[in-house]
Design a protein around this motif. Structure first.
Motif, mmCIF file in Angstrom:
data_model
loop_
_atom_site.group_PDB
_atom_site.id
_atom_site.type_symbol
_atom_site.label_atom_id
_atom_site.label_comp_id
_atom_site.label_asym_id
_atom_site.label_seq_id
_atom_site.Cartn_x
_atom_site.Cartn_y
_atom_site.Cartn_z
ATOM 1 N N VAL A 37 6.574 -8.124 -5.111
ATOM 2 C CA VAL A 37 5.212 -8.523 -4.758
ATOM 3 C C VAL A 37 4.300 -7.302 -4.840
ATOM 4 O O VAL A 37 4.603 -6.235 -4.285
ATOM 5 N N SER A 38 3.189 -7.466 -5.518
ATOM 6 C CA SER A 38 2.191 -6.401 -5.619
ATOM 7 C C SER A 38 1.085 -6.669 -4.586
ATOM 8 O O SER A 38 0.375 -7.668 -4.681
ATOM 9 N N CYS A 39 1.069 -5.908 -3.527
ATOM 10 C CA CYS A 39 1.579 -4.552 -3.335
ATOM 11 C C CYS A 39 2.648 -4.536 -2.229
ATOM 12 O O CYS A 39 2.436 -5.104 -1.161
ATOM 13 N N THR A 40 3.770 -3.900 -2.501
ATOM 14 C CA THR A 40 4.805 -3.692 -1.493
ATOM 15 C C THR A 40 4.836 -2.215 -1.127
ATOM 16 O O THR A 40 4.947 -1.355 -2.005
ATOM 17 N N CYS A 51 -4.692 -2.529 -1.503
ATOM 18 C CA CYS A 51 -3.631 -1.760 -0.856
ATOM 19 C C CYS A 51 -3.902 -0.258 -0.960
ATOM 20 O O CYS A 51 -3.797 0.476 0.025
ATOM 21 N N LYS A 79 1.146 -8.979 4.956
ATOM 22 C CA LYS A 79 2.312 -9.736 5.413
ATOM 23 C C LYS A 79 3.458 -8.787 5.754
ATOM 24 O O LYS A 79 3.561 -7.695 5.206
ATOM 25 N N CYS A 103 -3.718 -5.943 -10.568
ATOM 26 C CA CYS A 103 -3.624 -6.890 -9.456
ATOM 27 C C CYS A 103 -4.649 -6.536 -8.382
ATOM 28 O O CYS A 103 -4.702 -5.387 -7.927
ATOM 29 N N ASP A 148 -4.620 -7.210 -5.281
ATOM 30 C CA ASP A 148 -3.949 -6.754 -4.061
ATOM 31 C C ASP A 148 -3.551 -5.287 -4.163
ATOM 32 O O ASP A 148 -3.519 -4.580 -3.148
ATOM 33 N N VAL A 187 3.413 -5.554 3.181
ATOM 34 C CA VAL A 187 3.129 -6.202 1.893
ATOM 35 C C VAL A 187 1.701 -6.728 1.897
ATOM 36 O O VAL A 187 1.238 -7.293 2.899
ATOM 37 N N ARG A 188 1.009 -6.535 0.809
ATOM 38 C CA ARG A 188 -0.324 -7.126 0.593
ATOM 39 C C ARG A 188 -0.174 -8.173 -0.495
ATOM 40 O O ARG A 188 0.178 -7.862 -1.629
ATOM 41 N N ASP A 189 -0.425 -9.435 -0.147
ATOM 42 C CA ASP A 189 -0.195 -10.534 -1.091
ATOM 43 C C ASP A 189 -1.292 -11.585 -0.942
ATOM 44 O O ASP A 189 -1.544 -12.062 0.171
ATOM 45 N N SER A 190 -1.954 -11.910 -2.039
ATOM 46 C CA SER A 190 -3.010 -12.931 -2.058
ATOM 47 C C SER A 190 -4.110 -12.630 -1.038
ATOM 48 O O SER A 190 -4.623 -13.527 -0.371
#
Length: 277
Positions: free
Chosen positions: A203-206, A81, A223, A75, A77, A216-219
């Motif tokens: 979610v990758s990365c939590t 991360c 976040k 992923c 993200d 959280v790193r998402d798209s």
């Protein structure tokens, strides 16, 4: 049918079978994921675990602050991360955190399904085996090497090069990833995926700090990062937790000393012990 035609037919069937196996999106417990090929024939379980981690996350850590990331090995993200947040922060807090990397997937009836295909399941397993065999100081740089060029995870030469560069024994890594018994690579992957699901880290990365979701790193976007998303923010947050713990321990120790002193005075008044003159 001539022998030559038969041979050609067998070759085509084998080629089709190999292609089909490569496209399978599940890592099954009845197959051996060898790093020299994505899937191969089944191997019986070992008598004992193939891998021995110097520290079990569930049993050790002492007063260290739990720091955990939940990712998928292919992923983008996850790459961001680790490179933008975790690695820079770990340079300052490695000695005071109990670092753990867990993986996201979907349990199936026969194994684990990975969002980015079977090579991601393999990559997750390689990460977990490295963490199982080595401490964070060795494992994390190796993990960063793998995630930096995650599109190459299905290539044995790439994994070997990362292993050689960071002092990881490829033979031991392969041995662990190929083991379908208790404590082997497949067992590690199943438990890791189940852990992520149990903690609602989907979610990758939590990023979780002290057992709580922190960021959280998402798209390509950070976040739910109330404390910030920069390395310094993570460092400050963990150091704050550590100071709070130390203060609590000092208060507890002081309280125990005070109680002990009161008890001694009580015994002296009751003449159960005699004060030295």
């Amino acid at each position: 049918m001539s022998p030559r035609s038969t041979l050609l037919t067998v070759f085509l069937l084998l080629t089709l079978l190999a292609t089909t196996l490569t496209l399978v999106t599940e890592l099954r417990w009845d197959r051996r994921p060898d790093l020299s090929s994505l899937f191969s024939a089944r191997r019986p379980p070992r008598r004992g675990p193939a891998c021995n981690h110097p520290a079990d996350h569930e049993k050790t850590g002492g007063n260290k602050i739990p720091l955990e990331v939940h990712i998928m090995s292919k992923c983008p993200d996850a790459k961001d991360c680790l490179e933008m947040l975790i690695a820079p922060a770990m340079e300052k807090i490695e000695d005071i955190v109990d670092f753990r990397m867990s993986f996201i997937g979907r349990p199936t009836g026969e194994g684990i399904s990975c969002k980015h295909g079977p090579s991601e399941c393999l990559g997750n397993t390689v990460h977990l085996c490295a963490a199982h065999l080595y401490d964070t100081h060795t494992y994390l740089p190796f993990a960063l090497c793998l995630t930096h060029n995650f599109t190459l995870l299905s290539e044995q030469e790439f994994i070997e090069s990362c292993a050689e560069e960071h002092g990881v024994d490829f033979a031991k890594l392969n041995d662990c990833a190929s083991d379908i018994g208790p404590g082997g690579g497949m067992d590690l992957l199943r438990k890791s995926v189940e852990r992520s699901r149990r903690l609602n880290a989907e979610v990758s990365c939590t990023v979780r700090v002290d057992k709580e979701k922190w960021c959280v790193r998402d798209s390509g976007i950070w976040k739910d990062c109330e404390g910030g998303s920069q390395p310094k923010d993570l460092v400050e947050h963990i150091e704050k937790i550590r100071r709070s713990r130390m203060a609590g321990e000092h208060r507890k120790e002081g309280g125990m000393k005070q109680q002990t002193g009161q008890k001694v005075e009580e015994w002296i008044r009751e003449e159960r012990i005699v004060r030295a003159v």
